[in-house]
Motif scaffolding. Structure first.
Motif, PDB file in Angstrom:
ATOM      1  N   TRP A   1      55.994 -57.033 -21.250  1.00 38.45           N
ATOM      2  CA  TRP A   1      56.136 -56.700 -19.834  1.00 38.45           C
ATOM      3  C   TRP A   1      55.906 -55.211 -19.598  1.00 38.45           C
ATOM      4  N   GLN A   2      56.499 -54.387 -20.475  1.00 36.69           N
ATOM      5  CA  GLN A   2      56.410 -52.937 -20.305  1.00 36.69           C
ATOM      6  C   GLN A   2      54.996 -52.401 -20.473  1.00 36.69           C
ATOM      7  N   ALA A   3      54.116 -53.188 -21.067  1.00 37.89           N
ATOM      8  CA  ALA A   3      52.722 -52.765 -21.245  1.00 37.89           C
ATOM      9  C   ALA A   3      51.920 -52.917 -19.958  1.00 37.89           C
TER      10      ALA A   3
ATOM     11  N   ILE B   1      56.815 -51.396  -8.805  1.00 37.53           N
ATOM     12  CA  ILE B   1      58.066 -50.705  -9.107  1.00 37.53           C
ATOM     13  C   ILE B   1      57.725 -49.281  -9.556  1.00 37.53           C
ATOM     14  N   ASP B   2      58.725 -48.394  -9.502  1.00 35.28           N
ATOM     15  CA  ASP B   2      58.497 -47.005  -9.904  1.00 35.28           C
ATOM     16  C   ASP B   2      58.462 -46.856 -11.421  1.00 35.28           C
ATOM     17  N   ALA B   3      59.309 -47.624 -12.100  1.00 31.10           N
ATOM     18  CA  ALA B   3      59.380 -47.536 -13.558  1.00 31.10           C
ATOM     19  C   ALA B   3      60.121 -48.759 -14.083  1.00 31.10           C
ATOM     20  N   TRP B   4      59.894 -49.076 -15.349  1.00 35.70           N
ATOM     21  CA  TRP B   4      60.660 -50.137 -15.978  1.00 35.70           C
ATOM     22  C   TRP B   4      62.058 -49.607 -16.259  1.00 35.70           C
ATOM     23  N   PRO B   5      63.101 -50.335 -15.849  1.00 36.07           N
ATOM     24  CA  PRO B   5      64.463 -49.808 -16.029  1.00 36.07           C
ATOM     25  C   PRO B   5      64.878 -49.767 -17.492  1.00 36.07           C
ATOM     26  N   ASP B   6      65.799 -48.863 -17.802  1.00 39.03           N
ATOM     27  CA  ASP B   6      66.383 -48.792 -19.136  1.00 39.03           C
ATOM     28  C   ASP B   6      67.430 -49.890 -19.272  1.00 39.03           C
ATOM     29  N   VAL B   7      67.368 -50.600 -20.376  1.00 40.18           N
ATOM     30  CA  VAL B   7      68.326 -51.666 -20.670  1.00 40.18           C
ATOM     31  C   VAL B   7      69.034 -51.309 -21.965  1.00 40.18           C
ATOM     32  N   PRO B   8      70.367 -51.243 -21.979  1.00 37.56           N
ATOM     33  CA  PRO B   8      71.088 -50.851 -23.197  1.00 37.56           C
ATOM     34  C   PRO B   8      70.798 -51.796 -24.364  1.00 37.56           C
ATOM     35  N   LYS B   9      70.786 -51.237 -25.550  1.00 33.81           N
ATOM     36  CA  LYS B   9      70.581 -52.034 -26.751  1.00 33.81           C
ATOM     37  C   LYS B   9      71.691 -53.062 -26.879  1.00 33.81           C
ATOM     38  N   GLY B  10      71.343 -54.273 -27.223  1.00 31.92           N
ATOM     39  CA  GLY B  10      72.318 -55.353 -27.334  1.00 31.92           C
ATOM     40  C   GLY B  10      72.290 -56.306 -26.150  1.00 31.92           C
ATOM     41  N   GLU B  11      71.738 -55.843 -25.027  1.00 32.35           N
ATOM     42  CA  GLU B  11      71.578 -56.701 -23.852  1.00 32.35           C
ATOM     43  C   GLU B  11      70.194 -57.326 -23.885  1.00 32.35           C
TER      44      GLU B  11
ATOM     45  N   GLY C   1      50.525 -62.293 -12.252  1.00 36.60           N
ATOM     46  CA  GLY C   1      49.657 -62.396 -11.081  1.00 36.60           C
ATOM     47  C   GLY C   1      49.182 -61.051 -10.566  1.00 36.60           C
ATOM     48  N   SER C   2      49.895 -59.973 -10.935  1.00 38.27           N
ATOM     49  CA  SER C   2      49.517 -58.634 -10.484  1.00 38.27           C
ATOM     50  C   SER C   2      48.423 -58.017 -11.346  1.00 38.27           C
ATOM     51  N   VAL C   3      48.210 -58.570 -12.529  1.00 36.32           N
ATOM     52  CA  VAL C   3      47.231 -58.012 -13.469  1.00 36.32           C
ATOM     53  C   VAL C   3      45.862 -58.621 -13.202  1.00 36.32           C
ATOM     54  N   SER C   4      44.853 -57.766 -13.005  1.00 33.03           N
ATOM     55  CA  SER C   4      43.499 -58.262 -12.795  1.00 33.03           C
ATOM     56  C   SER C   4      42.519 -57.774 -13.853  1.00 33.03           C
ATOM     57  N   SER C   5      42.842 -56.665 -14.535  1.00 34.78           N
ATOM     58  CA  SER C   5      41.938 -56.163 -15.572  1.00 34.78           C
ATOM     59  C   SER C   5      42.708 -55.259 -16.520  1.00 34.78           C
ATOM     60  N   TYR C   6      41.990 -54.763 -17.541  1.00 36.73           N
ATOM     61  CA  TYR C   6      42.607 -53.870 -18.526  1.00 36.73           C
ATOM     62  C   TYR C   6      43.132 -52.591 -17.875  1.00 36.73           C
ATOM     63  N   ARG C   7      42.613 -52.218 -16.721  1.00 36.41           N
ATOM     64  CA  ARG C   7      43.072 -50.997 -16.050  1.00 36.41           C
ATOM     65  C   ARG C   7      44.528 -51.104 -15.607  1.00 36.41           C
ATOM     66  N   ASP C   8      45.034 -52.325 -15.518  1.00 33.94           N
ATOM     67  CA  ASP C   8      46.417 -52.525 -15.106  1.00 33.94           C
ATOM     68  C   ASP C   8      47.392 -52.453 -16.277  1.00 33.94           C
ATOM     69  N   LEU C   9      46.869 -52.236 -17.477  1.00 30.85           N
ATOM     70  CA  LEU C   9      47.695 -52.223 -18.682  1.00 30.85           C
ATOM     71  C   LEU C   9      47.761 -50.824 -19.279  1.00 30.85           C
ATOM     72  N   GLU C  10      48.810 -50.574 -20.034  1.00 30.69           N
ATOM     73  CA  GLU C  10      48.949 -49.296 -20.728  1.00 30.69           C
ATOM     74  C   GLU C  10      47.967 -49.242 -21.899  1.00 30.69           C
ATOM     75  N   ALA C  11      47.471 -48.032 -22.162  1.00 29.79           N
ATOM     76  CA  ALA C  11      46.422 -47.854 -23.179  1.00 29.79           C
ATOM     77  C   ALA C  11      46.808 -48.350 -24.573  1.00 29.79           C
ATOM     78  N   PRO C  12      48.054 -48.181 -25.061  1.00 28.60           N
ATOM     79  CA  PRO C  12      48.353 -48.662 -26.412  1.00 28.60           C
ATOM     80  C   PRO C  12      48.146 -50.167 -26.586  1.00 28.60           C
ATOM     81  N   LEU C  13      48.462 -50.967 -25.565  1.00 25.47           N
ATOM     82  CA  LEU C  13      48.214 -52.408 -25.682  1.00 25.47           C
ATOM     83  C   LEU C  13      46.720 -52.688 -25.660  1.00 25.47           C
ATOM     84  N   VAL C  14      45.982 -52.045 -24.760  1.00 25.78           N
ATOM     85  CA  VAL C  14      44.535 -52.257 -24.685  1.00 25.78           C
ATOM     86  C   VAL C  14      43.892 -51.904 -26.023  1.00 25.78           C
TER      87      VAL C  14
END
Length: 274
Positions: free
Chosen positions: A203-205, A213-223, A247-260
């Motif tokens: 998801w974070q990619a 959204i502005d950013a992916w929220p921080d989730v504490p370890k263990g949750e 549904g929001s993703v249409s191409s590689y431009r919508d993804l972060e570079a490390p996943l691409v």
């Protein structure tokens, strides 16, 4: 006092052999390609190109602007000159796939190769299919689910990799010290490539702005990460929110570079000639 005599310089042989400048093979640069910049030692995925330079994003998410010069980059261990491929006039209206490749009109899907790409779960598989599905069908590459990577070595042994039957593995959260990194380090086989991205979940990619959204929220370890994300964003259950993300993703431009970069690297690996 006698002065020492100066010797006349040797005559310059203007017709003698001249040292030729070293030449390097050229390679078309594309977003997501993972390269090493030789002068600086920076390794990262190509994010953007502008004014004779390109931006590399390293595995820590930092961007580095480097100059494109002859032989300035290493790709698969060999020095190359990266070039920006210019489309011929007749090709300017050619359709492209979601991954940025030129679409091949009417091409049938290739019979599946013996080589495979494994991903961790259903969301990884659906995202890879949405962006790279056309390319994978043309190349005859099947993507299968690991449904967890706790016993990766057993999966590799069962698959039986060998020349012509390569295995590529895409892992989430591939960062130093993680269990994913330890599992990747344990696999040592010339016909297996384990790579991935640094995000807790695929998801974070997806770029936050694409999802609205502005950013992916921080989730504490263990949750449970996906449950925690949905609670903090107030978006209901993970299954419903995933449909919105996909549904929001249409191409590689919508993804972060490390996943691409990781997916492109795996496709290149499993389709390489034995």
């Amino acid at each position: 006092m006698d002065r020492p005599r100066r010797l006349a310089p040797e005559p310059l042989d203007v017709d003698g052999p001249r040292r030729r400048p070293r030449t390097f093979p050229t390679l078309s640069v594309r977003p997501g390609m993972v390269v090493e910049h030789r002068p600086s030692g920076v390794t990262g995925a190509v994010v953007s190109l502008a004014h004779g330079g390109l931006t590399l994003r390293d595995r820590h998410g930092r961007d580095h602007l480097v100059r494109m010069a002859p032989g300035a980059f290493l790709v698969d261990g060999r020095p190359v000159t990266l070039v920006v491929e210019r489309a011929a006039p007749a090709d300017r209206t050619a359709a492209v796939t979601a991954s940025g490749s030129i679409a091949v009109e009417g091409a049938p899907a290739r019979i599946a190769r013996a080589s495979r790409i494994l991903v961790e779960g259903i969301h990884d598989a659906e995202l890879v299919e949405k962006v790279w599905g056309d390319d994978l069908r043309i190349e005859g590459v099947v993507v299968e689910r690991l449904d967890g990577m706790d016993d990766l070595m057993a999966v590799v042994r069962t698959f039986g990799p060998r020349p012509g039957r390569r295995l590529g593995v895409l892992l989430d959260h591939l960062v130093p010290g993680s269990k994913e990194q330890r599992a990747a380090d344990a696999v040592d086989h010339p016909d297996v490539l384990v790579t991935g991205h640094p995000y807790v979940d695929v998801w974070q990619a997806v770029r936050p702005s694409v999802v609205g959204i502005d950013a992916w929220p921080d989730v504490p370890k263990g949750e449970v990460w996906k449950d925690g994300v949905c609670r903090r964003l107030g978006v209901g259950d993970p299954s419903t929110f995933w449909r919105r993300i996909l549904g929001s993703v249409s191409s590689y431009r919508d993804l972060e570079a490390p996943l691409v970069g990781a997916v492109e690297q795996l496709i290149d690996f499993v389709t390489a000639e034995a």
